[in-house]
Design a protein around this motif. Structure first.
Motif, mmCIF file in Angstrom:
data_model
loop_
_atom_site.group_PDB
_atom_site.id
_atom_site.type_symbol
_atom_site.label_atom_id
_atom_site.label_comp_id
_atom_site.label_asym_id
_atom_site.label_seq_id
_atom_site.Cartn_x
_atom_site.Cartn_y
_atom_site.Cartn_z
ATOM 1 N N ALA A 13 -33.048 28.110 2.517
ATOM 2 C CA ALA A 13 -33.829 28.584 3.656
ATOM 3 C C ALA A 13 -34.229 29.860 3.978
ATOM 4 C CB ALA A 13 -33.431 27.604 4.749
ATOM 5 N N ARG A 14 -33.230 30.605 3.865
ATOM 6 C CA ARG A 14 -33.679 32.133 4.295
ATOM 7 C C ARG A 14 -34.692 32.839 3.122
ATOM 8 N NH1 ARG A 14 -28.354 32.287 5.937
ATOM 9 N NH2 ARG A 14 -27.642 33.375 4.009
ATOM 10 N N LEU A 15 -34.399 32.271 1.855
ATOM 11 C CA LEU A 15 -34.930 32.789 0.775
ATOM 12 C C LEU A 15 -36.606 32.352 0.817
ATOM 13 C CD1 LEU A 15 -33.345 33.030 -2.567
ATOM 14 C CD2 LEU A 15 -35.611 31.899 -2.650
ATOM 15 N N ARG A 47 -41.282 25.422 -8.753
ATOM 16 C CA ARG A 47 -40.842 26.207 -10.177
ATOM 17 C C ARG A 47 -39.581 26.922 -9.734
ATOM 18 N NH1 ARG A 47 -43.670 26.730 -14.585
ATOM 19 N NH2 ARG A 47 -44.897 24.982 -14.323
ATOM 20 N N VAL A 48 -39.702 27.582 -8.519
ATOM 21 C CA VAL A 48 -38.584 28.619 -8.231
ATOM 22 C C VAL A 48 -37.198 27.790 -8.268
ATOM 23 C CG1 VAL A 48 -37.550 29.987 -6.438
ATOM 24 C CG2 VAL A 48 -40.013 30.437 -7.147
ATOM 25 N N ILE A 49 -37.204 26.536 -7.591
ATOM 26 C CA ILE A 49 -35.993 25.685 -7.314
ATOM 27 C C ILE A 49 -35.648 25.239 -8.757
ATOM 28 C CG2 ILE A 49 -35.448 23.432 -6.934
ATOM 29 C CD1 ILE A 49 -34.560 25.400 -4.853
ATOM 30 N N ALA B 60 -54.025 38.423 6.811
ATOM 31 C CA ALA B 60 -54.508 37.794 7.593
ATOM 32 C C ALA B 60 -54.503 35.858 7.331
ATOM 33 C CB ALA B 60 -55.830 38.094 8.455
ATOM 34 N N ALA B 61 -54.531 35.928 5.817
ATOM 35 C CA ALA B 61 -54.641 34.603 5.456
ATOM 36 C C ALA B 61 -53.168 33.786 5.573
ATOM 37 C CB ALA B 61 -55.036 34.698 3.962
ATOM 38 N N GLU B 62 -53.366 33.009 6.827
ATOM 39 C CA GLU B 62 -52.093 32.440 7.049
ATOM 40 C C GLU B 62 -52.223 31.010 6.911
ATOM 41 O OE1 GLU B 62 -50.839 33.257 11.027
ATOM 42 O OE2 GLU B 62 -50.746 35.424 10.788
ATOM 43 N N PRO B 63 -51.058 30.563 6.277
ATOM 44 C CA PRO B 63 -50.844 29.009 6.175
ATOM 45 C C PRO B 63 -50.873 28.483 7.286
ATOM 46 C CG PRO B 63 -49.100 30.112 5.437
ATOM 47 C CD PRO B 63 -49.834 31.160 6.016
ATOM 48 N N SER B 64 -51.012 27.094 7.475
ATOM 49 C CA SER B 64 -50.697 26.192 8.625
ATOM 50 C C SER B 64 -49.424 25.973 8.762
ATOM 51 C CB SER B 64 -51.479 24.760 8.463
ATOM 52 O OG SER B 64 -50.895 24.198 7.308
ATOM 53 N N TYR B 65 -48.906 26.076 10.011
ATOM 54 C CA TYR B 65 -47.536 25.624 10.348
ATOM 55 C C TYR B 65 -47.152 24.548 9.621
ATOM 56 C CZ TYR B 65 -43.524 24.475 12.708
ATOM 57 O OH TYR B 65 -42.286 24.066 13.262
ATOM 58 N N TYR B 66 -47.980 23.441 9.788
ATOM 59 C CA TYR B 66 -47.444 22.304 9.041
ATOM 60 C C TYR B 66 -47.342 22.339 7.607
ATOM 61 C CZ TYR B 66 -49.140 20.778 13.582
ATOM 62 O OH TYR B 66 -49.445 20.764 15.088
ATOM 63 N N PHE B 67 -48.154 23.095 6.991
ATOM 64 C CA PHE B 67 -48.062 23.242 5.406
ATOM 65 C C PHE B 67 -46.906 23.876 5.109
ATOM 66 C CE2 PHE B 67 -48.342 26.066 1.834
ATOM 67 C CZ PHE B 67 -48.251 25.069 0.989
ATOM 68 N N GLU B 68 -46.391 25.154 5.811
ATOM 69 C CA GLU B 68 -45.202 25.863 5.690
ATOM 70 C C GLU B 68 -43.984 24.912 6.039
ATOM 71 O OE1 GLU B 68 -44.821 29.368 7.899
ATOM 72 O OE2 GLU B 68 -43.084 30.063 7.266
ATOM 73 N N ALA B 69 -43.924 24.212 7.047
ATOM 74 C CA ALA B 69 -42.757 23.414 7.453
ATOM 75 C C ALA B 69 -42.458 22.269 6.237
ATOM 76 C CB ALA B 69 -43.013 22.970 8.893
ATOM 77 N N SER B 70 -43.733 21.641 5.898
ATOM 78 C CA SER B 70 -43.430 20.542 4.997
ATOM 79 C C SER B 70 -43.070 21.043 3.574
ATOM 80 C CB SER B 70 -44.864 19.497 4.953
ATOM 81 O OG SER B 70 -45.648 20.295 4.396
ATOM 82 N N LEU B 71 -43.646 22.144 3.166
ATOM 83 C CA LEU B 71 -43.014 22.601 1.959
ATOM 84 C C LEU B 71 -41.761 23.077 1.997
ATOM 85 C CD1 LEU B 71 -43.752 23.503 -0.873
ATOM 86 C CD2 LEU B 71 -44.666 25.670 -0.043
ATOM 87 N N LYS B 72 -41.227 23.632 3.089
ATOM 88 C CA LYS B 72 -39.934 24.040 3.270
ATOM 89 C C LYS B 72 -39.199 22.971 3.062
ATOM 90 C CE LYS B 72 -36.784 26.360 6.286
ATOM 91 N NZ LYS B 72 -36.576 27.141 7.465
ATOM 92 N N LEU B 76 -36.182 22.306 0.013
ATOM 93 C CA LEU B 76 -34.821 22.237 0.179
ATOM 94 C C LEU B 76 -34.237 20.952 -0.314
ATOM 95 C CD1 LEU B 76 -34.262 23.540 3.778
ATOM 96 C CD2 LEU B 76 -33.721 24.588 1.791
ATOM 97 N N ALA B 77 -35.071 19.853 -0.216
ATOM 98 C CA ALA B 77 -34.907 18.511 -0.678
ATOM 99 C C ALA B 77 -34.805 18.656 -2.132
ATOM 100 C CB ALA B 77 -35.939 17.414 -0.274
ATOM 101 N N ALA B 78 -35.717 19.418 -2.879
ATOM 102 C CA ALA B 78 -35.445 19.506 -4.184
ATOM 103 C C ALA B 78 -34.354 20.097 -4.637
ATOM 104 C CB ALA B 78 -36.917 20.156 -4.640
ATOM 105 N N ALA B 79 -34.069 20.986 -4.001
ATOM 106 C CA ALA B 79 -32.741 21.679 -4.364
ATOM 107 C C ALA B 79 -31.574 20.843 -4.171
ATOM 108 C CB ALA B 79 -32.452 23.097 -3.394
ATOM 109 N N ARG B 80 -31.532 20.019 -3.039
ATOM 110 C CA ARG B 80 -30.347 18.933 -2.847
ATOM 111 C C ARG B 80 -30.389 18.015 -4.056
ATOM 112 N NH1 ARG B 80 -31.534 19.072 2.439
ATOM 113 N NH2 ARG B 80 -33.115 17.355 2.174
#
Lengths: 171, 301
Positions: A13-15, A47-49, B60-72, B76-80
């Motif tokens: 998550a930090r990464l 891809r990173v993962i 200044a090109a900022e992604p939407s918060y929703y995209f950032e959160a859902s991609l996160k 993490l799910a992919a890592a799990r």
């Protein structure tokens, strides 16, 4: 980093939080619209993962490794786009509610113009500009991502900025 | 020549721009940075201004918060998922198998030891768990102190007698078993000598033990003639121990081969009347016709 490689969720998550803004900006600098930038950013992180186990330091920083993946993904996305020659996409992303609509419009215009201007640069110069000012990489990191010498990157940067200068002045 | 000079100038400017840009990237004010390069400000200023504008625009090109959160969440799910499905390497598999085998062997050994100790009570020499019985006795002996140790030693001697009785019924007694019994009696004697004083209960136990042993030895002699010498030696040790305990006369079995048919050996022998019986008067439980008083048995086979 090692914890992230072992699958530690907190480390991952930090990464993600550290690299996400820069990776997104980098993709956004290169691609035509926010949707493409989001798609490519997603592909980059997945891809990173997929490959994080294979990363080892050995004098190659993790950031440079991430942006090498990012660069490859962006380039292949641009190639796919070219072959499809799609029409201009719709902007249907959810806007940040905290930002003023007028400012949003001006910002999009500016970004679009910068994209257009960088799009006129030769590919090597364009990549340097995107990595240096889009992703915020240093000259050394940019050189590692592009597999060029630092000197070469400095020269490319100088040439690119000299060209862009005239454009900025005209705006 | 002119071209080379031009190129060198170009490279120098590229290096200078990179240097100044790095300072700006580090957060230094643009005017301050330009102030560091007074001879180059003229050409450097517009370039740094350009990079600042481009940098700020792209930043200044900022992604939407929703995209950032859902991609996160997807990241993490992919890592799990990846770590759950990660294939086990052959080395890891061997290591796991080895660890499992070690645990199983350890658990098995522990089970065998536990079973050995639990079932060792009725073991006789030659049984798989007899070692556990001896180990248990050794532990008991080590943990006992003073007068209690005398009781433990008496118990051990009684146990040896019972074991020989069991083996005797199968005609399976060896000289080695009798030697063990001799050692137990010798140890018991040493205990008595060390303790100097033993109580009545102990004395009664020793008397009973001595009588049982005597009868058993007589029976043994009749069943296994080859053990005559060992039987005689054991009897002597037994008598010495009884004497040390102040038990008095115990009927002994002489190793003479005249014991004859031994129709009804010992077990029916009635115990002698009491501990105070003088060495000469014997209550004789044995079938042997030659009852000699204990202290000086004739050992000649």
């Amino acid at each position: 980093m090692e914890a992230a490689q072992r699958g530690n969720q907190a480390a991952l998550a930090r990464l993600y939080e550290h690299y996400f803004p820069r990776v997104y900006r980098y993709a956004s600098a290169r691609l035509a619209n926010n949707e493409d930038a989001e798609d490519v950013t997603e592909e980059i992180f997945l891809r990173v993962i997929d490959n994080i186990d294979g990363f080892s330091f050995r004098g190659f920083p993790f950031g440079a490794w991430v942006f090498r993946i990012a660069r490859n993904e962006v380039v292949s996305h641009v190639r796919r786009q070219k072959t499809r020659s799609t029409t201009a996409p719709l902007h249907d992303s959810i806007a940040d509610q905290t930002r003023d609509h007028v400012t949003e419009l001006e910002l999009k215009l500016d970004i679009a113009l910068v994209r257009e201007a960088t799009g006129r640069l030769p590919e090597a110069q364009r990549q340097v500009v995107e990595l240096r000012f889009g992703a915020g990489l240093s000259v050394a990191e940019t050189a590692q991502v592009l597999k060029k010498s630092e000197n070469n990157v400095k020269v490319l940067q100088h040439k690119a900025i000299a060209r862009l200068q005239s454009w900025v002045r005209s705006q | 020549m002119i071209g080379r000079l031009f190129h060198r100038d170009h490279d120098d400017r590229a290096a200078l721009l990179a240097e100044a840009q790095a300072l700006v990237d580090d957060g230094l004010d643009l005017d301050f940075v330009l102030g560091l390069y007074p001879d180059d400000t003229e050409w450097l200023a517009p370039l740094l201004e350009t990079t600042t504008v481009i940098g700020e625009t792209l930043a200044a090109a900022e992604p939407s918060y929703y995209f950032e959160a859902s991609l996160k969440a997807r990241f993490l799910a992919a890592a799990r998922e990846k770590h759950q499905l990660a294939p086990v390497s052959p080395v890891e598999r061997v290591r796991t198998a080895f660890a499992a085998a070690t645990v199983m062997v350890g658990a098995g050994a522990l089970g065998v030891v536990a079973l050995g100790f639990v079932t060792a009570g009725s073991a006789v020499p030659g049984d798989w768990n007899y070692t556990f019985k001896l180990a248990n006795e050794r532990m008991q002996y080590s943990l006992s102190r003073g007068n209690d140790r005398v009781n433990v030693q008496i118990s051990h001697t009684e146990t040896r007698v019972q074991e020989i009785a069991q083996l005797s019924s199968r005609g399976d007694v060896s000289a080695a078993e009798l030697e063990k019994l001799q050692r137990e009696y010798a140890d018991l004697k040493a205990q008595f000598e060390r303790a100097q004083q033993i109580d009545e209960a102990q004395r009664a136990r020793v008397k009973s033990l001595a009588e049982t042993s005597t009868a058993l030895l007589a029976d043994l002699r009749s069943r296994q003639a080859g053990l005559d010498t060992a039987v005689a030696t054991t009897q002597r040790t037994l008598d010495d121990t009884a004497a040390a305990a102040g038990v008095g006369a115990v009927t002994t079995v002489t190793p003479i081969a005249t014991a004859a048919p031994a129709a009804s050996p010992s077990p029916t022998a009635s115990p002698s009347p009491g501990p105070s019986t003088s060495p000469g008067a014997s209550g004789t439980p044995t079938p042997a016709p030659t009852h000699s008083p204990s202290p000086s048995p004739t050992a000649a086979p």
